[in-house]
Design a protein around this motif. Structure first.
Motif, mmCIF file in Angstrom:
data_model
loop_
_atom_site.group_PDB
_atom_site.id
_atom_site.type_symbol
_atom_site.label_atom_id
_atom_site.label_comp_id
_atom_site.label_asym_id
_atom_site.label_seq_id
_atom_site.Cartn_x
_atom_site.Cartn_y
_atom_site.Cartn_z
ATOM 1 N N GLN A 66 0.816 -1.220 0.000
ATOM 2 C CA GLN A 66 0.000 0.000 0.000
ATOM 3 C C GLN A 66 0.851 1.273 0.000
ATOM 4 O O GLN A 66 0.383 2.331 -0.385
ATOM 5 C CB GLN A 66 -0.940 0.033 1.225
ATOM 6 C CG GLN A 66 -2.005 -1.019 1.204
ATOM 7 C CD GLN A 66 -1.576 -2.290 1.929
ATOM 8 O OE1 GLN A 66 -0.402 -2.603 2.060
ATOM 9 N NE2 GLN A 66 -2.566 -3.040 2.388
ATOM 10 N N LEU A 67 2.115 1.153 0.412
ATOM 11 C CA LEU A 67 2.991 2.326 0.443
ATOM 12 C C LEU A 67 3.803 2.500 -0.831
ATOM 13 O O LEU A 67 4.653 3.397 -0.895
ATOM 14 C CB LEU A 67 3.921 2.265 1.657
ATOM 15 C CG LEU A 67 3.257 2.411 3.023
ATOM 16 C CD1 LEU A 67 4.304 2.484 4.124
ATOM 17 C CD2 LEU A 67 2.342 3.606 3.077
ATOM 18 N N ASP A 68 3.550 1.676 -1.838
ATOM 19 C CA ASP A 68 4.236 1.863 -3.113
ATOM 20 C C ASP A 68 3.983 3.286 -3.614
ATOM 21 O O ASP A 68 2.855 3.776 -3.589
ATOM 22 C CB ASP A 68 3.743 0.854 -4.154
ATOM 23 C CG ASP A 68 4.261 -0.548 -3.891
ATOM 24 O OD1 ASP A 68 5.134 -0.712 -3.012
ATOM 25 O OD2 ASP A 68 3.772 -1.485 -4.558
ATOM 26 N N GLY A 69 5.049 3.926 -4.046
ATOM 27 C CA GLY A 69 4.929 5.290 -4.549
ATOM 28 C C GLY A 69 5.023 6.352 -3.466
ATOM 29 O O GLY A 69 4.897 7.544 -3.748
ATOM 30 N N ILE A 70 5.257 5.936 -2.215
ATOM 31 C CA ILE A 70 5.401 6.879 -1.108
ATOM 32 C C ILE A 70 6.789 6.673 -0.495
ATOM 33 O O ILE A 70 7.150 5.565 -0.102
ATOM 34 C CB ILE A 70 4.320 6.654 -0.029
ATOM 35 C CG1 ILE A 70 2.933 6.930 -0.612
ATOM 36 C CG2 ILE A 70 4.584 7.532 1.192
ATOM 37 C CD1 ILE A 70 1.788 6.562 0.313
ATOM 38 N N ASP A 71 7.565 7.739 -0.435
ATOM 39 C CA ASP A 71 8.876 7.681 0.204
ATOM 40 C C ASP A 71 8.671 7.996 1.684
ATOM 41 O O ASP A 71 8.725 9.149 2.110
ATOM 42 C CB ASP A 71 9.826 8.685 -0.448
ATOM 43 C CG ASP A 71 11.237 8.596 0.092
ATOM 44 O OD1 ASP A 71 11.454 7.941 1.140
ATOM 45 O OD2 ASP A 71 12.131 9.197 -0.531
ATOM 46 N N ALA A 72 8.406 6.947 2.462
ATOM 47 C CA ALA A 72 8.073 7.113 3.880
ATOM 48 C C ALA A 72 9.196 7.813 4.640
ATOM 49 O O ALA A 72 8.932 8.704 5.451
ATOM 50 C CB ALA A 72 7.755 5.756 4.506
ATOM 51 N N ALA A 73 10.438 7.433 4.382
ATOM 52 C CA ALA A 73 11.559 8.023 5.112
ATOM 53 C C ALA A 73 11.670 9.521 4.864
ATOM 54 O O ALA A 73 11.885 10.303 5.794
ATOM 55 C CB ALA A 73 12.858 7.317 4.737
ATOM 56 N N THR A 74 11.523 9.933 3.619
ATOM 57 C CA THR A 74 11.596 11.362 3.301
ATOM 58 C C THR A 74 10.431 12.115 3.934
ATOM 59 O O THR A 74 10.615 13.181 4.525
ATOM 60 C CB THR A 74 11.614 11.585 1.775
ATOM 61 O OG1 THR A 74 12.781 10.949 1.246
ATOM 62 C CG2 THR A 74 11.639 13.059 1.427
ATOM 63 N N TYR A 75 9.241 11.545 3.817
ATOM 64 C CA TYR A 75 8.092 12.227 4.403
ATOM 65 C C TYR A 75 8.248 12.357 5.915
ATOM 66 O O TYR A 75 8.083 13.434 6.478
ATOM 67 C CB TYR A 75 6.774 11.511 4.080
ATOM 68 C CG TYR A 75 5.630 12.210 4.763
ATOM 69 C CD1 TYR A 75 5.171 13.434 4.284
ATOM 70 C CD2 TYR A 75 5.085 11.710 5.939
ATOM 71 C CE1 TYR A 75 4.185 14.126 4.949
ATOM 72 C CE2 TYR A 75 4.090 12.397 6.602
ATOM 73 C CZ TYR A 75 3.647 13.596 6.108
ATOM 74 O OH TYR A 75 2.685 14.291 6.773
ATOM 75 N N VAL A 76 8.568 11.267 6.575
ATOM 76 C CA VAL A 76 8.692 11.290 8.034
ATOM 77 C C VAL A 76 9.843 12.193 8.458
ATOM 78 O O VAL A 76 9.758 12.881 9.474
ATOM 79 C CB VAL A 76 8.826 9.858 8.588
ATOM 80 C CG1 VAL A 76 9.179 9.851 10.059
ATOM 81 C CG2 VAL A 76 7.534 9.092 8.334
ATOM 82 N N GLY A 77 10.903 12.238 7.662
ATOM 83 C CA GLY A 77 12.011 13.141 7.960
ATOM 84 C C GLY A 77 11.619 14.602 7.922
ATOM 85 O O GLY A 77 12.271 15.442 8.546
ATOM 86 N N SER A 78 10.538 14.908 7.227
ATOM 87 C CA SER A 78 10.083 16.296 7.144
ATOM 88 C C SER A 78 9.193 16.700 8.322
ATOM 89 O O SER A 78 8.872 17.873 8.480
ATOM 90 C CB SER A 78 9.315 16.527 5.830
ATOM 91 O OG SER A 78 8.033 15.917 5.884
ATOM 92 N N LEU A 79 8.801 15.737 9.150
ATOM 93 C CA LEU A 79 7.928 16.035 10.277
ATOM 94 C C LEU A 79 8.712 16.648 11.432
ATOM 95 O O LEU A 79 9.845 16.255 11.708
ATOM 96 C CB LEU A 79 7.243 14.752 10.778
ATOM 97 C CG LEU A 79 6.320 14.045 9.793
ATOM 98 C CD1 LEU A 79 5.810 12.744 10.406
ATOM 99 C CD2 LEU A 79 5.163 14.937 9.384
ATOM 100 N N THR A 80 8.087 17.583 12.103
ATOM 101 C CA THR A 80 8.696 18.187 13.284
ATOM 102 C C THR A 80 8.482 17.262 14.487
ATOM 103 O O THR A 80 7.604 16.395 14.457
ATOM 104 C CB THR A 80 8.067 19.548 13.602
ATOM 105 O OG1 THR A 80 6.702 19.340 14.003
ATOM 106 C CG2 THR A 80 8.130 20.488 12.409
ATOM 107 N N PRO A 81 9.258 17.446 15.541
ATOM 108 C CA PRO A 81 9.012 16.660 16.749
ATOM 109 C C PRO A 81 7.577 16.834 17.277
ATOM 110 O O PRO A 81 6.970 15.866 17.745
ATOM 111 C CB PRO A 81 10.045 17.201 17.746
ATOM 112 C CG PRO A 81 11.173 17.680 16.877
ATOM 113 C CD PRO A 81 10.490 18.247 15.650
ATOM 114 N N ALA A 82 7.038 18.024 17.178
ATOM 115 C CA ALA A 82 5.666 18.263 17.637
ATOM 116 C C ALA A 82 4.663 17.478 16.792
ATOM 117 O O ALA A 82 3.690 16.933 17.318
ATOM 118 C CB ALA A 82 5.343 19.749 17.606
#
Length: 134
Positions: free
Chosen positions: A67-83
């Motif tokens: 289901q995550l094909d086409g989603i770069d989870a690491a890049t997306y999550v890396g863009s999240l703030t601690p909050a």
């Protein structure tokens, strides 16, 4: 209820979230403002559960499902703030807490304690795993 299974991507809210992530249209700040109320609606709860699964995959806590094909989870999550990351965990805790604050909990509870626990147990495990990352 647009749910056909207890897994994190087996519902309409999750599929909507994944589509928005693929399209680059998902704004977590907007989602946090929308879903950060006293009562978590089922669609928002489903999306929050899926979002937590994306975080778990990005940190290697779970294998990446198709289901995550086409989603770069690491890049997306890396863009999240601690909050933002903390909000995801807190929202998961609210989703599984009880029927007074979570529509999805209420809907699963209607099916009986066994179905509720089948749905709730993996999410509780995910909360614990994500808390350990902090």
């Amino acid at each position: 209820m647009g749910t056909w299974g207890s897994g994190p991507f087996e519902n309409d809210g999750a599929l909507d979230l994944l589509a928005a992530l693929r399209a680059g249209d998902f704004d977590i700040d907007d989602f946090c403002r929308h879903a950060d109320e006293d009562y978590v609606e089922s669609h928002d709860a489903e999306a929050a559960i899926a979002l937590a699964e994306v975080v778990a995959v990005a940190h290697g806590l779970r294998p990446s499902p198709p289901q995550l094909d086409g989603i770069d989870a690491a890049t997306y999550v890396g863009s999240l703030t601690p909050a933002q990351r903390a909000w995801i965990v807190t929202t998961l805790e609210r989703v599984i807490a009880d029927s007074d604050i979570s529509e999805l909990h209420e809907l699963w509870a209607e099916n009986g304690p066994e179905d509720l626990e089948t749905w709730r147990s993996p999410i509780l495990s995910r909360v614990e795993s994500l808390r350990a990352l902090s």
